[in-house]
Write a protein that holds these residues in place. Structure first.
Motif, PDB file in Angstrom:
ATOM      1  N   ALA A  60     -31.659 -18.132 -54.383  1.00  9.62           N
ATOM      2  CA  ALA A  60     -30.625 -19.059 -54.971  1.00  9.62           C
ATOM      3  C   ALA A  60     -29.042 -18.638 -54.728  1.00  9.62           C
ATOM      4  N   THR A  61     -28.896 -17.387 -54.712  1.00  2.00           N
ATOM      5  CA  THR A  61     -27.404 -17.116 -54.366  1.00  2.00           C
ATOM      6  C   THR A  61     -27.278 -16.667 -52.816  1.00  2.00           C
ATOM      7  N   ASP A 535      -7.053 -19.697 -63.710  1.00  4.88           N
ATOM      8  CA  ASP A 535      -6.681 -19.721 -62.534  1.00  4.88           C
ATOM      9  C   ASP A 535      -7.348 -18.902 -61.550  1.00  4.88           C
ATOM     10  N   ASP A 536      -7.985 -17.820 -61.828  1.00  2.13           N
ATOM     11  CA  ASP A 536      -8.767 -16.893 -61.290  1.00  2.13           C
ATOM     12  C   ASP A 536     -10.030 -17.361 -61.029  1.00  2.13           C
ATOM     13  N   GLY A 537     -10.330 -18.428 -61.643  1.00  2.00           N
ATOM     14  CA  GLY A 537     -11.662 -18.968 -61.398  1.00  2.00           C
ATOM     15  C   GLY A 537     -12.663 -18.653 -62.497  1.00  2.00           C
ATOM     16  N   SER A 538     -12.330 -17.677 -63.441  1.00  2.26           N
ATOM     17  CA  SER A 538     -13.230 -17.136 -64.655  1.00  2.26           C
ATOM     18  C   SER A 538     -13.534 -18.514 -65.718  1.00  2.26           C
ATOM     19  N   PRO A 539     -14.550 -18.472 -66.340  1.00  6.23           N
ATOM     20  CA  PRO A 539     -14.840 -19.427 -66.996  1.00  6.23           C
ATOM     21  C   PRO A 539     -14.116 -19.976 -68.026  1.00  6.23           C
ATOM     22  N   PRO A 595     -14.876 -19.003 -53.214  1.00  8.94           N
ATOM     23  CA  PRO A 595     -16.143 -18.739 -53.001  1.00  8.94           C
ATOM     24  C   PRO A 595     -17.252 -18.110 -53.699  1.00  8.94           C
ATOM     25  N   SER A 596     -16.835 -16.944 -54.408  1.00 10.83           N
ATOM     26  CA  SER A 596     -17.317 -15.808 -55.115  1.00 10.83           C
ATOM     27  C   SER A 596     -17.739 -16.680 -56.293  1.00 10.83           C
ATOM     28  N   ARG A 597     -17.323 -17.593 -56.882  1.00 15.88           N
ATOM     29  CA  ARG A 597     -17.439 -18.327 -58.105  1.00 15.88           C
ATOM     30  C   ARG A 597     -17.819 -19.969 -58.019  1.00 15.88           C
ATOM     31  N   GLY A 598     -18.204 -20.143 -56.482  1.00 17.90           N
ATOM     32  CA  GLY A 598     -18.533 -21.459 -56.128  1.00 17.90           C
ATOM     33  C   GLY A 598     -17.647 -22.513 -56.336  1.00 17.90           C
ATOM     34  N   LEU A 599     -16.384 -22.347 -56.368  1.00 19.70           N
ATOM     35  CA  LEU A 599     -15.145 -23.043 -56.633  1.00 19.70           C
ATOM     36  C   LEU A 599     -14.560 -23.417 -55.142  1.00 19.70           C
ATOM     37  N   TYR A 600     -14.741 -24.873 -55.030  1.00 20.45           N
ATOM     38  CA  TYR A 600     -13.915 -25.334 -53.627  1.00 20.45           C
ATOM     39  C   TYR A 600     -13.071 -26.582 -54.116  1.00 20.45           C
ATOM     40  N   PHE A 601     -11.984 -26.536 -53.423  1.00 13.78           N
ATOM     41  CA  PHE A 601     -10.868 -27.511 -53.488  1.00 13.78           C
ATOM     42  C   PHE A 601     -11.609 -28.958 -53.251  1.00 13.78           C
ATOM     43  N   GLY A 602     -11.344 -29.746 -54.698  1.00 14.45           N
ATOM     44  CA  GLY A 602     -11.867 -30.987 -54.619  1.00 14.45           C
ATOM     45  C   GLY A 602     -13.268 -31.238 -55.024  1.00 14.45           C
ATOM     46  N   LYS A 603     -14.013 -29.957 -55.381  1.00 20.10           N
ATOM     47  CA  LYS A 603     -15.296 -30.007 -55.570  1.00 20.10           C
ATOM     48  C   LYS A 603     -15.818 -29.698 -56.935  1.00 20.10           C
TER      49      LYS A 603
END
Length: 736
Positions: A60-61, A535-539, A595-603
């Protein structure tokens, strides 16, 4: 404990026999729902590749995943996962005749000593004692879990099996601690957060795993073994045949799409899969919990029925040609209407309320759905006396302020809520007129006229920009959070698309809330929105920063089209927001890649995907373009407010709307909750007059005060006298 909110795919078999829904996340089987779509049974099933002397590879990861549909619009999926140590292909679908799921896989190791393992865990329901797990002494061994009254049996070519506690003594931990080897073998575990695991006996090549769900151990095992014996070819064919028997997507929608109808067909399938099998017409908002990995109390979940989302889904299905599904949704709404005419904020599929606040737009939208079904000729009974009338009564009794607006965190005077309510009251007036209730129809229209006349005074600043919310019906807001809520006024025909106030407000929205993303533009909900990742991607944890919503791109695209502008580019933008499995998310990430949080610009962010509302809005956008019209537009409202002469309707006072100011030249209607009369004065009670309250037949009585000839600065005073006596309180109003 929930899985990721961001799903790669979501599917189910059509028809009532199979009561299973499945999701994919991170290339693996994520939550599986049984026996209703609001009940998570399986938490996840994932694979590990391991060789001696190294930690296991978590497919998975650590793997790279590509997901494809079995065929356009048929929600069975193949996930091709690659890693430098192996390749793993997994085809996942359910049996339309049984409560069972089948995984047909092919494993190709790059080195001969790489072994494949599987681990599955049941959902741990908050507040419960947990789950139980067991390895069945069969050949090959079978895996069994019990979650409250649900039994889950997993069968396949297992050479060894074990059971432990999730992330404590499970198979993954054992492989890690055993330097790549499975060293422990336990037969039972529980109560607690249990996980079962097994080594796949096939060193390389194809294999199949079946998962059976039932309310007894014997039935779960029998179903799993029966489906495994059928085999993937038979089950896949039955699954595909069942889906192809449903009404096709209208070809016109594919023609105006930007991807030859791929997302349109996926959207139609997603919406159909959101319906429960036991409670027909109960379409949930999403098969996920936002930021599920950090969701532990079960409060913030989306696999619930919201009237707003349900109505959006139903109208999209109606316009996409599935009238039967839209009618089922309407009947479900009828069955869940409260005795006071309203609906709860949301509920489980059996009708048990989850959040109990009131959103006035969620009382108005079912009326508009009834109108849409009536226009389409789908209604098999008159909804006015049993549903439309009570809902309209609630609106005129409780409005115009709403306890919560459509974003559910604040209330007040909302342009979007007012738009839905005004349109609904006009529609209710049409129903009443057709039923011969002319007095009721007149009052419903009078309230709608008054609210429509006051929208700008209540909800726009002196500069002419609409605000998201206001709270004082006596004073124009001097400021307010900018939001695109006001476009709902255009959606229903209450304002023209090129209305100067609309265009001026859009300038503020674009300068404040617009985000330029790789697929194209999108918009955030409103200034100060806290519902999104930090902003740091944390939920999101109660605070955060709101991110752009594809739903708002769809709404803006419809407005583009209404102004005669090309909307094709925004159609492609919405399509660009869809994830790898054609899942439209609630929100998209507008910050730098993390990437470590699976966050990508526009996704997609980690909130939820798919969101039924987003898929419905996309389909409605295609319908708008394909038919060159506006399905949600309420023709009687457009004629009344944008095509006819400008009105100067009476002000309507009620106990829930105690205004203290009235515009010079206007009459005043006092709405009373029971029979009586209004005693009023224009000279501080030196003299007074009386106006009998007329029965509107809507549970309210209305007395009209002839205030239209009073000069600015004049004062009006009144009190009510009922059959039971005086109200005991005087009210006053200033003419301005």
């Amino acid at each position: 404990m929930w899985g990721p909110g961001r799903k790669m795919a979501f599917g189910a078999a059509p028809g009532p026999r199979s009561k299973l829904w499945y999701t994919l996340a991170d290339g693996s089987l994520s939550e599986v729902f049984f026996p209703t779509i609001d009940r998570v049974a399986l938490h996840e099933l994932r694979f590990f590749a391991s060789a001696g002397g190294a930690p296991p590879v978590d497919d998975a990861t650590d793997g790279q995943h590509r997901v494809t549909w079995l065929a356009p619009g048929i929600p069975a999926f193949t996930v091709d996962s690659t890693h430098h140590e192996y390749r793993l292909s997994k085809e996942i679908f359910t049996d339309p005749e049984e409560n069972a799921l089948l995984i047909a896989a092919t494993f190709t190791p790059e080195l001969p000593d790489v072994r494949l393992y599987m681990q599955a865990s049941a959902h741990w329901q908050p507040g419960s004692e947990g789950n139980f797990g067991q390895v069945l002494d069969t050949h090959p061994p079978a895996l069994l879990m019990r979650q409250q009254d649900v039994w889950i049996c997993i069968v396949g070519p297992f050479s060894r099996a074990t059971v432990g506690y999730y992330r404590s003594s499970d198979l993954q931990i054992d492989l890690h601690d055993g330097d790549g080897y499975l060293t422990s073998s336990y037969e039972r575990a529980g109560p607690g957060n249990v996980a079962v695991g097994a080594e796949i006996g096939v060193r390389a090549g194809a294999f199949q795993i079946a998962i059976g769900f039932a309310h007894t151990r014997a039935d779960a095992e029998e179903v799993a073994r029966a489906v495994l014996q059928k085999g993937s070819g038979t089950v896949r064919h039955a699954f595909e045949r069942a889906w192809r028997a449903l009404p096709d997507l209208p070809p016109a929608l594919s023609k105006v799409s930007g991807d030859e109808g791929m997302l349109a067909q996926s959207s139609l399938a997603v919406l159909r899969c959101l319906e429960d099998k036991s409670y027909a017409g109960a379409f949930v908002a999403s098969p996920a919990a936002p930021w599920g990995e950090s969701n532990h109390n079960g409060n913030q979940i989306y696999h619930l029925v919201w009237p707003r989302d349900l109505c959006r889904i139903a109208t999209a299905l109606l316009d996409a040609g599935d009238q039967a599904a839209a009618l089922r949704a309407f009947r479900h709404l009828q069955s869940r209407q409260r005795s006071d005419g309203a609906w709860f904020q949301n509920w489980f599929t059996d009708g048990t309320p989850h959040w109990t606040s009131t959103e006035l737009d969620q009382v108005a939208l079912p009326i508009l759905l009834a109108w849409r079904l009536g226009v389409a000729g789908c209604l098999d009974q008159d909804p006015y006396p049993v549903m439309v009338r009570p809902a309209a009564q609630f609106i005129i009794r409780e409005g115009p302020l709403t306890q919560l607006d459509r974003w559910e965190d604040l209330g007040g005077l909302s342009p979007s809520t007012l738009a839905a309510c005004i349109a609904a009251l006009i529609v209710a007036g049409e129903f009443a007129h057709e039923a011969g209730e002319h007095v009721a129809a007149s009052h419903l229209r009078a309230v709608a006229d008054y609210w429509n006349d006051r929208v700008e005074t209540w909800c726009s600043t002196p500069a002419g920009q609409y605000a998201r919310l206001a709270g004082d019906p006596d004073h124009r807001p001097t400021s307010g959070a900018i939001a695109p809520e006001f476009l709902e006024l255009v959606r229903y025909g209450l304002r023209r698309p090129k209305d100067e106030r609309i265009l001026r407000s859009l300038q503020g929205v674009d300068s404040t809330l617009k985000a330029s993303l790789p697929p194209g533009p999108s918009w955030r909900r409103y200034e100060g929105d806290l519902y999104g990742e930090h902003d740091d991607g944390s939920p999101w944890d109660g605070t955060g920063r709101g991110r752009p919503w594809p739903v708002l791109t769809g709404e803006r695209a419809r407005h583009f089209f209404s102004m005669g502008l090309p909307a094709a580019e925004l159609v492609r933008t919405v399509e660009g927001f869809a994830g790898p499995g054609s899942m439209l998310p609630e929100q998209v990430w507008d910050g730098p890649d993390i990437p470590s949080r699976g966050l990508y610009f526009g996704k997609a962010t980690g909130s939820v995907a798919p969101l039924g509302w987003a898929h419905a809005e996309y389909l409605e956008l295609l319908v708008t373009i394909a038919v060159g019209g506006f399905p949600d537009l309420v023709v009687p409202a457009r004629r009344r407010y944008t095509e006819g002469p400008q009105q100067e309707p009476p002000f309507v006072w009620s106990h829930k709307h105690q205004i203290s100011r009235i515009t010079a030249g206007r009459r005043l209607r006092v709405q009373l909750p029971r029979p009586g009369a209004v005693h009023y004065t224009f000279d501080d009670w030196k003299t007074f007059d009386e106006a009998d309250a007329v029965d509107t037949t809507l549970g309210v009585w209305v007395a009209e005060i002839p205030s239209n000839k009073l000069a600015p600065g004049s004062e009006i005073g009144w009190t009510a006298h009922y059959v039971t006596g005086w109200e005991g309180k005087n009210y006053s109003m200033t003419v301005e």
